[in-house]
Design an enzyme around this catalytic site. Structure first.
Site, PDB file in Angstrom:
ATOM      1  N   ASN A  47      -2.679  12.711  -4.033  1.00  0.00           N
ATOM      2  CA  ASN A  47      -3.781  13.098  -4.921  1.00  0.00           C
ATOM      3  C   ASN A  47      -4.319  14.483  -4.572  1.00  0.00           C
ATOM      4  OD1 ASN A  47      -3.982  11.012  -6.769  1.00  0.00           O
ATOM      5  ND2 ASN A  47      -5.427   9.851  -5.558  1.00  0.00           N
ATOM      6  N   GLU A  64      -4.637   2.185  -4.619  1.00  0.00           N
ATOM      7  CA  GLU A  64      -3.195   2.319  -4.480  1.00  0.00           C
ATOM      8  C   GLU A  64      -2.557   1.094  -3.846  1.00  0.00           C
ATOM      9  OE1 GLU A  64      -4.815   3.808  -0.607  1.00  0.00           O
ATOM     10  OE2 GLU A  64      -5.422   4.081  -2.660  1.00  0.00           O
ATOM     11  N   ASP A 106       0.845  -1.186   0.000  1.00  0.00           N
ATOM     12  CA  ASP A 106       0.000   0.000   0.000  1.00  0.00           C
ATOM     13  C   ASP A 106       0.885   1.243   0.000  1.00  0.00           C
ATOM     14  OD1 ASP A 106      -2.927   0.939   0.457  1.00  0.00           O
ATOM     15  OD2 ASP A 106      -1.749   2.108   1.894  1.00  0.00           O
ATOM     16  N   ASP A 135      -1.772   9.001 -10.420  1.00  0.00           N
ATOM     17  CA  ASP A 135      -1.726   7.898 -11.388  1.00  0.00           C
ATOM     18  C   ASP A 135      -0.300   7.648 -11.874  1.00  0.00           C
ATOM     19  OD1 ASP A 135      -4.457   7.597 -11.165  1.00  0.00           O
ATOM     20  OD2 ASP A 135      -4.923   8.627 -13.047  1.00  0.00           O
ATOM     21  N   HIS A 190      -4.881  14.054  -9.381  1.00  0.00           N
ATOM     22  CA  HIS A 190      -5.025  12.634  -9.704  1.00  0.00           C
ATOM     23  C   HIS A 190      -4.090  12.181 -10.819  1.00  0.00           C
ATOM     24  CE1 HIS A 190      -8.302  11.804  -6.968  1.00  0.00           C
ATOM     25  NE2 HIS A 190      -8.784  13.000  -7.279  1.00  0.00           N
TER      26      HIS A 190
END
Length: 139
Positions: free
Chosen positions: A30, A65, A22, A39, A35
């Site tokens: 973010n 994630e 994680d 990404d 975002h």
């Protein structure tokens, strides 16, 4: 990404090793950078992981994630080493100018259904997160 046939095959496994990875504080990335940056961070982490793992390992993007690494044919000590190296690999060099770390939970199991193993690995992951992040817990 797994297709449905491979996912069904994975869910039927009973003897395997699993890491749940994680990205630490991903929501903050973010929220702060957008975002698209989030990404891009995910893609860079996936690439680092893919370049490190063995060909028999199965990497899976799991949720936003999180990643799962399914590792057949290794022992508990090798799983521990793999988790340690992935933590170091991600934290060692900035990603897109950002210091990124991951927390990892893992399980080495025999005769345990995938869902039970996942729950155990997830519990180990939260142990890593609750004890400072940027670390790994293997049970």
């Amino acid at each position: 990404m797994l297709n449905s046939g491979n996912q069904e095959k994975l869910l039927k496994q009973h003897d395997f090793n699993m890491l749940i990875i994680d990205i630490d504080h991903f929501k903050k990335i973010n929220d702060t950078y957008g975002h698209e940056m989030g990404d891009a961070v995910i893609r860079h982490i996936a690439k680092r992981i893919n370049n490190f793992i063995h060909k028999k390992d199965i990497p899976i993007r799991w949720g936003g994630e999180e990643f799962i690494i399914y590792s057949p044919e290794i022992n508990h000590q090798q799983l521990y080493f793999k988790a340690k190296k992935i933590c170091q690999l991600i934290a060692s060099t900035p990603i897109l100018g950002l210091s990124i770390t991951v927390s990892i939970g893992g399980v080495s199991t025999k005769n345990r259904h995938f869902n039970d193993a996942y729950k155990a690995a997830d519990k180990a992951l939260y142990h890593s997160k609750n004890n400072g992040r940027n670390q790994y817990t293997i049970i």
